[in-house]
Scaffold this motif. Structure first.
Motif, PDB file in Angstrom:
ATOM      1  N   ASP A 295      70.869  27.719   2.896  1.00  0.00           N
ATOM      2  CA  ASP A 295      70.323  28.023   1.569  1.00  0.00           C
ATOM      3  C   ASP A 295      68.943  27.405   1.342  1.00  0.00           C
ATOM      4  O   ASP A 295      68.687  26.842   0.277  1.00  0.00           O
ATOM      5  CB  ASP A 295      71.303  27.513   0.517  1.00  0.00           C
ATOM      6  CG  ASP A 295      71.349  28.402  -0.720  1.00  0.00           C
ATOM      7  OD1 ASP A 295      70.980  29.582  -0.614  1.00  0.00           O
ATOM      8  OD2 ASP A 295      71.758  27.908  -1.786  1.00  0.00           O
TER       9      ASP A 295
ATOM     10  N   VAL B  28      65.101  26.762   0.369  1.00  0.00           N
ATOM     11  CA  VAL B  28      64.245  27.290  -0.688  1.00  0.00           C
ATOM     12  C   VAL B  28      62.757  27.078  -0.376  1.00  0.00           C
ATOM     13  O   VAL B  28      61.888  27.573  -1.093  1.00  0.00           O
ATOM     14  CB  VAL B  28      64.574  26.658  -2.052  1.00  0.00           C
ATOM     15  CG1 VAL B  28      65.977  27.045  -2.490  1.00  0.00           C
ATOM     16  CG2 VAL B  28      64.435  25.132  -2.001  1.00  0.00           C
TER      17      VAL B  28
ATOM     18  N   ARG C 230      66.202  22.275   0.708  1.00  0.00           N
ATOM     19  CA  ARG C 230      67.379  23.009   0.247  1.00  0.00           C
ATOM     20  C   ARG C 230      68.001  22.280  -0.935  1.00  0.00           C
ATOM     21  O   ARG C 230      67.942  21.048  -1.023  1.00  0.00           O
ATOM     22  CB  ARG C 230      68.407  23.158   1.374  1.00  0.00           C
ATOM     23  CG  ARG C 230      68.890  21.864   1.964  1.00  0.00           C
ATOM     24  CD  ARG C 230      69.917  22.077   3.068  1.00  0.00           C
ATOM     25  NE  ARG C 230      71.090  22.774   2.567  1.00  0.00           N
ATOM     26  CZ  ARG C 230      72.159  22.153   2.073  1.00  0.00           C
ATOM     27  NH1 ARG C 230      72.195  20.828   1.993  1.00  0.00           N
ATOM     28  NH2 ARG C 230      73.186  22.852   1.652  1.00  0.00           N
ATOM     29  N   PRO C 231      68.586  23.014  -1.871  1.00  0.00           N
ATOM     30  CA  PRO C 231      69.200  22.365  -3.034  1.00  0.00           C
ATOM     31  C   PRO C 231      70.533  21.710  -2.680  1.00  0.00           C
ATOM     32  O   PRO C 231      71.291  22.205  -1.847  1.00  0.00           O
ATOM     33  CB  PRO C 231      69.411  23.528  -4.013  1.00  0.00           C
ATOM     34  CG  PRO C 231      69.490  24.748  -3.153  1.00  0.00           C
ATOM     35  CD  PRO C 231      68.621  24.484  -1.966  1.00  0.00           C
TER      36      PRO C 231
ATOM     37  N   GLY D 152      72.045  22.150  -7.193  1.00  0.00           N
ATOM     38  CA  GLY D 152      70.658  22.411  -7.534  1.00  0.00           C
ATOM     39  C   GLY D 152      69.989  21.317  -8.337  1.00  0.00           C
ATOM     40  O   GLY D 152      68.815  21.447  -8.724  1.00  0.00           O
ATOM     41  N   ASN D 153      70.694  20.223  -8.598  1.00  0.00           N
ATOM     42  CA  ASN D 153      70.114  19.139  -9.390  1.00  0.00           C
ATOM     43  C   ASN D 153      69.196  18.237  -8.565  1.00  0.00           C
ATOM     44  O   ASN D 153      68.501  17.393  -9.119  1.00  0.00           O
ATOM     45  CB  ASN D 153      71.227  18.303 -10.023  1.00  0.00           C
ATOM     46  CG  ASN D 153      71.885  19.028 -11.171  1.00  0.00           C
ATOM     47  OD1 ASN D 153      71.281  19.212 -12.214  1.00  0.00           O
ATOM     48  ND2 ASN D 153      73.110  19.463 -10.984  1.00  0.00           N
TER      49      ASN D 153
ATOM     50  N   ILE E 168      66.766  18.320  -4.658  1.00  0.00           N
ATOM     51  CA  ILE E 168      66.295  19.081  -3.508  1.00  0.00           C
ATOM     52  C   ILE E 168      66.194  18.127  -2.316  1.00  0.00           C
ATOM     53  O   ILE E 168      65.505  17.107  -2.388  1.00  0.00           O
ATOM     54  CB  ILE E 168      64.919  19.732  -3.773  1.00  0.00           C
ATOM     55  CG1 ILE E 168      64.999  20.677  -4.965  1.00  0.00           C
ATOM     56  CG2 ILE E 168      64.444  20.476  -2.523  1.00  0.00           C
ATOM     57  CD1 ILE E 168      65.902  21.873  -4.767  1.00  0.00           C
TER      58      ILE E 168
ATOM     59  N   ARG F 179      67.809  31.283   0.760  1.00  0.00           N
ATOM     60  CA  ARG F 179      68.038  31.711  -0.622  1.00  0.00           C
ATOM     61  C   ARG F 179      66.946  32.709  -1.000  1.00  0.00           C
ATOM     62  O   ARG F 179      65.767  32.354  -1.126  1.00  0.00           O
ATOM     63  CB  ARG F 179      68.025  30.521  -1.582  1.00  0.00           C
ATOM     64  CG  ARG F 179      68.190  30.930  -3.035  1.00  0.00           C
ATOM     65  CD  ARG F 179      68.323  29.769  -3.988  1.00  0.00           C
ATOM     66  NE  ARG F 179      69.584  29.057  -3.821  1.00  0.00           N
ATOM     67  CZ  ARG F 179      70.075  28.187  -4.713  1.00  0.00           C
ATOM     68  NH1 ARG F 179      69.405  27.942  -5.821  1.00  0.00           N
ATOM     69  NH2 ARG F 179      71.222  27.585  -4.484  1.00  0.00           N
TER      70      ARG F 179
ATOM     71  N   GLN G 151      76.836  29.020  -8.837  1.00  0.00           N
ATOM     72  CA  GLN G 151      76.848  28.423  -7.505  1.00  0.00           C
ATOM     73  C   GLN G 151      77.885  29.085  -6.606  1.00  0.00           C
ATOM     74  O   GLN G 151      77.656  29.266  -5.413  1.00  0.00           O
ATOM     75  CB  GLN G 151      77.144  26.925  -7.624  1.00  0.00           C
ATOM     76  CG  GLN G 151      77.060  26.178  -6.292  1.00  0.00           C
ATOM     77  CD  GLN G 151      77.357  24.708  -6.448  1.00  0.00           C
ATOM     78  OE1 GLN G 151      77.979  24.294  -7.431  1.00  0.00           O
ATOM     79  NE2 GLN G 151      76.911  23.898  -5.516  1.00  0.00           N
TER      80      GLN G 151
ATOM     81  N   ILE H 194      73.403  34.155  -6.906  1.00  0.00           N
ATOM     82  CA  ILE H 194      72.190  33.428  -7.298  1.00  0.00           C
ATOM     83  C   ILE H 194      71.155  34.456  -7.740  1.00  0.00           C
ATOM     84  O   ILE H 194      70.804  35.358  -6.972  1.00  0.00           O
ATOM     85  CB  ILE H 194      71.629  32.597  -6.132  1.00  0.00           C
ATOM     86  CG1 ILE H 194      72.718  31.692  -5.535  1.00  0.00           C
ATOM     87  CG2 ILE H 194      70.430  31.781  -6.581  1.00  0.00           C
ATOM     88  CD1 ILE H 194      73.243  30.642  -6.471  1.00  0.00           C
TER      89      ILE H 194
ATOM     90  N   ALA I 224      73.109  26.463 -11.787  1.00  0.00           N
ATOM     91  CA  ALA I 224      72.631  26.494 -10.410  1.00  0.00           C
ATOM     92  C   ALA I 224      72.328  27.909  -9.949  1.00  0.00           C
ATOM     93  O   ALA I 224      71.516  28.113  -9.046  1.00  0.00           O
ATOM     94  CB  ALA I 224      73.675  25.862  -9.480  1.00  0.00           C
TER      95      ALA I 224
ATOM     96  N   ASP J 135      66.374  29.475 -12.134  1.00  0.00           N
ATOM     97  CA  ASP J 135      65.055  29.856 -11.629  1.00  0.00           C
ATOM     98  C   ASP J 135      64.536  31.130 -12.288  1.00  0.00           C
ATOM     99  O   ASP J 135      63.467  31.628 -11.924  1.00  0.00           O
ATOM    100  CB  ASP J 135      65.109  30.065 -10.111  1.00  0.00           C
ATOM    101  CG  ASP J 135      65.275  28.760  -9.352  1.00  0.00           C
ATOM    102  OD1 ASP J 135      64.852  27.717  -9.884  1.00  0.00           O
ATOM    103  OD2 ASP J 135      65.828  28.776  -8.236  1.00  0.00           O
TER     104      ASP J 135
END
Length: 309
Positions: A113, A115, A125-126, A130-131, A133, A148, A244, A248, A267, A271
């Protein structure tokens, strides 16, 4: 060495997530090869050959790959792996299914995943829904990576066509078989490709009330999603779940209705370019990430919104 990208497709059309994975792969190196494995998938290979940056398309056409079963796909990919330094796939349901097997067969760590591509060996990557990186560096000779899609732009089309090479190897593990599938048919856009999404949560009360969201969606040309709480409550099927453990998404506009804003849901949608939240609880966590918030009863607001649109 070259980079191998695994195409996501339905034997007729190349899925959009592949284009995002190609963009990510292009930041790892210049020699990009795309593998199209399926049955009667020559049309997909032709589409793939016209994507900018692709130097070669490999096509493996066999009944063994018709449904991209993980047991068969992993054997095909590992058979080709020695010619590549990176193996890349979209982080979709299909990619998440067979790529861990590829990593295990190659005895390397999967990087999931991603990013961001920092370098050919280093990726972001998260983690923690996602809180945070994490930036990770891989020393493996072959990097097995899922991408992702919402973090990368789609690759463009090219006027030139890359050569297509036929792969004759057929790997049928014969330890699994495809039984059936239920495809949800809708005139609305697919969740992962929609530019506008309106989602409902537990606050919708029941599945019948999702018609309120559908009325707004029809006016906006939007897709309809749901939180995990709404899916677990049986309001809507799980193919509508955003989060999550769902899909996504990163649309231009995301409207969250009756969704509290649990970490799992955030999550999957934080974005989005613009987030609008409608919730009668002014302390709902969703308002912390929303660009616009409306504290109100959704059953009063949605009919008014539909009328205004």
């Amino acid at each position: 060495m070259a980079i191998l990208i695994i195409a996501e497709h339905d034997n007729n059309i190349l899925k959009a997530a592949t284009l995002n994975a190609i963009t990510a792969a292009s930041q790892m190196g210049d020699e990009l090869h795309l593998l199209v494995a399926g049955l009667d998938c020559n049309l997909v290979a032709q589409q793939a050959s016209k994507i900018a940056g692709i130097k070669k398309v490999l096509i493996a056409d066999s009944e063994a790959y018709q449904y991209q079963l993980a047991e068969n796909m992993s054997k095909l990919v590992t058979d080709l792996a020695s010619n590549y330094c990176h193996i890349v796939s979209p982080a979709t349901t299909t990619g998440k299914n067979f790529m861990p097997r590829v990593a295990a067969l190659l005895d390397v760590a999967q990087i999931s995943d991603i990013v961001k591509v920092v370098s050919e060996n280093t990726f972001s990557r998260p983690i923690y829904a996602g809180n945070a990186i994490a930036t990770v560096e891989s020393l493996d000779a072959i990097k097995v990576i899922t991408v992702r899609g919402t973090a990368f732009d789609a690759a463009k089309q090219s006027d030139l066509s890359a050569p297509i090479e036929i792969i004759t190897a057929v790997h049928d593990a014969q330890i699994s078989e495809f039984v059936s599938e239920e495809v949800a048919v809708s005139e609305r856009p697919e969740l992962t490709a929609a530019k506008v999404i309106i989602s409902g949560g537990r606050g919708m009360g029941n599945g019948e009330n999702f018609t309120l969201l559908e009325s707004v969606a029809d006016k906006l040309g939007a897709a309809v999603g749901a939180s995990r709480a709404a899916v677990d409550a049986g309001f809507v099927p799980n193919d509508m779940q955003v989060g999550q453990t769902g899909k996504i998404v990163a649309p231009d506009l995301y409207i969250a209705v009756g969704i509290s804003g649990a970490i799992q849901h955030l999550a999957g949608m934080k974005d989005s370019k613009i987030i609008v939240a409608i919730n009668k609880d002014e302390d709902a966590p969703i308002f912390q990430v929303a660009d616009y918030g409306l504290v109100a009863d959704l059953f009063e607001v949605l009919p008014q919104l539909t009328d205004k649109l």
